[in-house]
Write a protein that holds these residues in place. Structure first.
Motif, PDB file in Angstrom:
ATOM      1  N   GLN A  56       0.793  -1.229   0.000  1.00 59.09           N
ATOM      2  CA  GLN A  56       0.000   0.000   0.000  1.00 59.09           C
ATOM      3  C   GLN A  56       0.822   1.275   0.000  1.00 59.09           C
ATOM      4  O   GLN A  56       0.403   2.271  -0.567  1.00 59.09           O
ATOM      5  CB  GLN A  56      -0.909   0.018   1.229  1.00 59.09           C
ATOM      6  N   GLY A  57       1.962   1.257   0.613  1.00 57.31           N
ATOM      7  CA  GLY A  57       2.745   2.477   0.784  1.00 57.31           C
ATOM      8  C   GLY A  57       3.133   3.140  -0.518  1.00 57.31           C
ATOM      9  O   GLY A  57       3.046   4.361  -0.658  1.00 57.31           O
ATOM     10  N   TYR A  60       0.168   5.038  -1.937  1.00 55.97           N
ATOM     11  CA  TYR A  60      -0.068   6.305  -1.247  1.00 55.97           C
ATOM     12  C   TYR A  60       0.946   7.359  -1.675  1.00 55.97           C
ATOM     13  O   TYR A  60       0.606   8.517  -1.909  1.00 55.97           O
ATOM     14  CB  TYR A  60      -0.014   6.129   0.265  1.00 55.97           C
ATOM     15  N   VAL A  63       0.042   8.708  -5.132  1.00 62.16           N
ATOM     16  CA  VAL A  63      -1.053   9.675  -5.103  1.00 62.16           C
ATOM     17  C   VAL A  63      -0.561  11.029  -4.581  1.00 62.16           C
ATOM     18  O   VAL A  63      -0.910  12.084  -5.123  1.00 62.16           O
ATOM     19  CB  VAL A  63      -2.233   9.150  -4.261  1.00 62.16           C
ATOM     20  N   ILE A  64       0.275  11.012  -3.557  1.00 64.45           N
ATOM     21  CA  ILE A  64       0.851  12.253  -3.036  1.00 64.45           C
ATOM     22  C   ILE A  64       1.707  12.930  -4.101  1.00 64.45           C
ATOM     23  O   ILE A  64       1.647  14.154  -4.281  1.00 64.45           O
ATOM     24  CB  ILE A  64       1.667  11.975  -1.752  1.00 64.45           C
TER      25      ILE A  64
END
Length: 84
Positions: A56-57, A60, A63-64
């Motif tokens: 998942q990291g 994320y 997206v950032i």
């Protein structure tokens, strides 16, 4: 807009893209694969940190990085007169 300004604009744009892709690569490949064993010593919510980055990291962070790219491009557009 002059040809020199257009070339400078695209040069900066490509620089931003390469830097952001390098960050994403380091997070997804580095933290998710290369440093997995070291990161697995740390747990977040019952899951090993290396597993979390691999699953998942990196999403994320991606997206950032999209939001960072939008901000950088808005500033670049204003700098070179492409803003609406």
């Amino acid at each position: 807009m002059t040809t020199n300004n257009a070339k400078a604009y695209w040069r900066e744009n490509i620089k931003y893209v390469l830097i952001l892709l390098a960050i994403w690569f380091l997070v997804s490949y580095g933290a998710g694969i290369l440093l997995k064993e070291e990161l697995n010593a740390i747990k977040i919510g019952g899951f090993k940190l290396g597993f979390w980055f691999a699953q998942q990291g990196s999403m994320y962070v991606f997206v950032i990085l999209i939001f960072v790219y939008v901000k950088l491009m808005n500033n670049l557009d204003k700098k070179y007169g492409y803003d609406e």
